[in-house]
Design an enzyme around this catalytic site. Structure first.
Site, mmCIF file in Angstrom:
data_model
loop_
_atom_site.group_PDB
_atom_site.id
_atom_site.type_symbol
_atom_site.label_atom_id
_atom_site.label_comp_id
_atom_site.label_asym_id
_atom_site.label_seq_id
_atom_site.Cartn_x
_atom_site.Cartn_y
_atom_site.Cartn_z
ATOM 1 N N ASP A 179 -5.073 -4.238 -0.496
ATOM 2 C CA ASP A 179 -4.006 -4.366 -1.500
ATOM 3 C C ASP A 179 -4.564 -4.218 -2.910
ATOM 4 O O ASP A 179 -3.796 -4.067 -3.867
ATOM 5 C CB ASP A 179 -3.337 -5.748 -1.387
ATOM 6 C CG ASP A 179 -2.187 -5.729 -0.393
ATOM 7 O OD1 ASP A 179 -1.623 -4.641 -0.156
ATOM 8 O OD2 ASP A 179 -1.851 -6.804 0.137
ATOM 9 N N GLN A 189 0.274 -11.743 3.990
ATOM 10 C CA GLN A 189 1.625 -11.408 3.536
ATOM 11 C C GLN A 189 2.161 -12.501 2.606
ATOM 12 O O GLN A 189 2.202 -13.678 2.971
ATOM 13 C CB GLN A 189 2.546 -11.224 4.757
ATOM 14 C CG GLN A 189 3.952 -10.791 4.421
ATOM 15 C CD GLN A 189 4.023 -9.381 3.820
ATOM 16 O OE1 GLN A 189 3.341 -8.471 4.274
ATOM 17 N NE2 GLN A 189 4.847 -9.209 2.800
ATOM 18 N N LYS A 212 4.441 -2.706 8.751
ATOM 19 C CA LYS A 212 3.028 -2.413 8.475
ATOM 20 C C LYS A 212 2.265 -2.196 9.777
ATOM 21 O O LYS A 212 1.453 -1.278 9.883
ATOM 22 C CB LYS A 212 2.404 -3.549 7.650
ATOM 23 C CG LYS A 212 2.879 -3.521 6.199
ATOM 24 C CD LYS A 212 2.471 -4.746 5.412
ATOM 25 C CE LYS A 212 3.109 -4.697 4.022
ATOM 26 N NZ LYS A 212 2.901 -5.912 3.240
#
Ligand code: NDP
Length: 293
Positions: A123, A100, A56
């Site tokens: 997200d 995460q 990422k």
């Protein structure tokens, strides 16, 4: 029976979109004299999380998005983690915050995720953003199902009027996937672990998105000839000679010549998930600038 099965190459779609995103990020920088910023918080030492986070961060750099990589030990308390998220919520250089998952035992993932301001949630997993999605007014949609929609769009697969089955009902994949397909006018069924006669359900569908998290769960007999099959699953499994390899939720080799189109694993949905994270970060950056928040 389909003679040839189109392979829906998510890696290729992601690369094409990365180039376009880089240009949009340059325009953003010129307009606002700063880069969009994504904070990635990793807690503990889960090796898979370490790899995901590295990918990422590298992806951010390749697109011109500034990344803030924050690592905390597994001993961090819930309170300390939430305080960190509050600080990132208040940091004007940070447009997106990603914690995460999974978090180490003892930390509450729902509480940590909900602590992120919906306006900084690339997200799309806070209840605020999931609620907007359900209401048909999405700020940003969760990255994996959004990536699936972009693959379909790239390959000009119009889902309107198709009968679609989503196998899996998680908040991160299954439910938002069903919602996005519904918004695109597919007729949608959601299947899950309590579904009876799953094969009858999937065999009736023109399009099946498989996100059950079970390696090689479905094969040729589970799909009608000419079905479009999207394999979201990703698993590392033991292979010959002590080596391991990646596979999905679908026995893809059985579908060649049977399905009309299929996403491979790896190289299908996975690369698109990261790309959508970057695109959602830019969307949130632009919204923050426009609303001056
Ligand atoms: P979850 O484990 O949260 O959800 C799995 C879902 O599948 C549940 O709803 C479960 O039903 C259902 N399910 C499990 N077994 C069966 C079965 N035998 N028949 C029918 N339904 C079943 O997983 P996620 O949604 O988080 O992820 C799904 C998969 O996608 C995983 O392999 C994950 O690694 C992968 N993934 C890949 C990403 C990518 O970028 N490629 C990103 C995110 C996830 P129930 O609700 O009844 O338990």
């Amino acid at each position: 029976m389909s003679k040839t099965t189109a392979i829906l190459d998510g890696k290729l779609v992601a690369q094409a979109r990365r180039a376009a995103l880089g240009e949009k990020v340059s325009l953003f920088r010129r307009a606002y004299s700063r880069s969009p910023g994504l904070a990635v918080v990793r807690v503990g030492s889960d090796p898979a999380s370490e790899i995901y986070v590295r990918h990422k961060v590298e992806a951010c750099e390749s697109a011109g998005i500034k990344s803030f990589h924050i690592e905390k030990p597994a001993t961090i308390s819930q309170e300390e983690l939430e305080k960190l998220i509050d600080e990132l919520n208040a940091n004007p250089d940070v447009d997106g915050i990603l914690v995460q998952l999974p978090l180490p035992k003892g930390l509450n993932e729902t509480k940590a995720t909900e602590r992120i301001l919906p306006s900084k949630d690339p997200d799309g997993l806070t209840s605020g953003n999931l609620g907007l999605l359900l209401a048909g007014r999405a700020r940003v949609a969760p990255c994996t199902p959004l990536g699936v929609m972009k693959i379909l769009e790239h390959y000009k697969i119009d889902v309107e009027g198709l009968s679609a089955v989503v196998v899996g009902r998680s908040n991160i994949v299954g439910k938002p996937m069903a919602q996005l397909l519904l918004e695109s006018n597919a007729t949608v069924t959601i299947a899950h672990s309590k579904t009876k006669n799953l094969r009858d359900v999937t065999r009736a569908a023109d399009l099946v998105v498989v996100a059950a998290g079970k390696p090689r769960l479905l094969g040729k007999d589970d799909f009608k000839p000419g079905a479009i099959v999207i394999d979201v699953g990703i698993h590392r499994v033991a292979h010959d000679g002590g080596k391991s390899k990646l596979c999905g939720d679908v026995r893809s080799e059985e579908l060649l010549g049977h399905a009309k189109a299929l996403t491979p694993v790896p190289g299908g949905v996975g690369p698109m998930t990261i790309q959508m994270l970057l695109e959602n970060t830019l969307t949130l950056s632009e919204l923050r600038q426009k609303r001056n928040i």
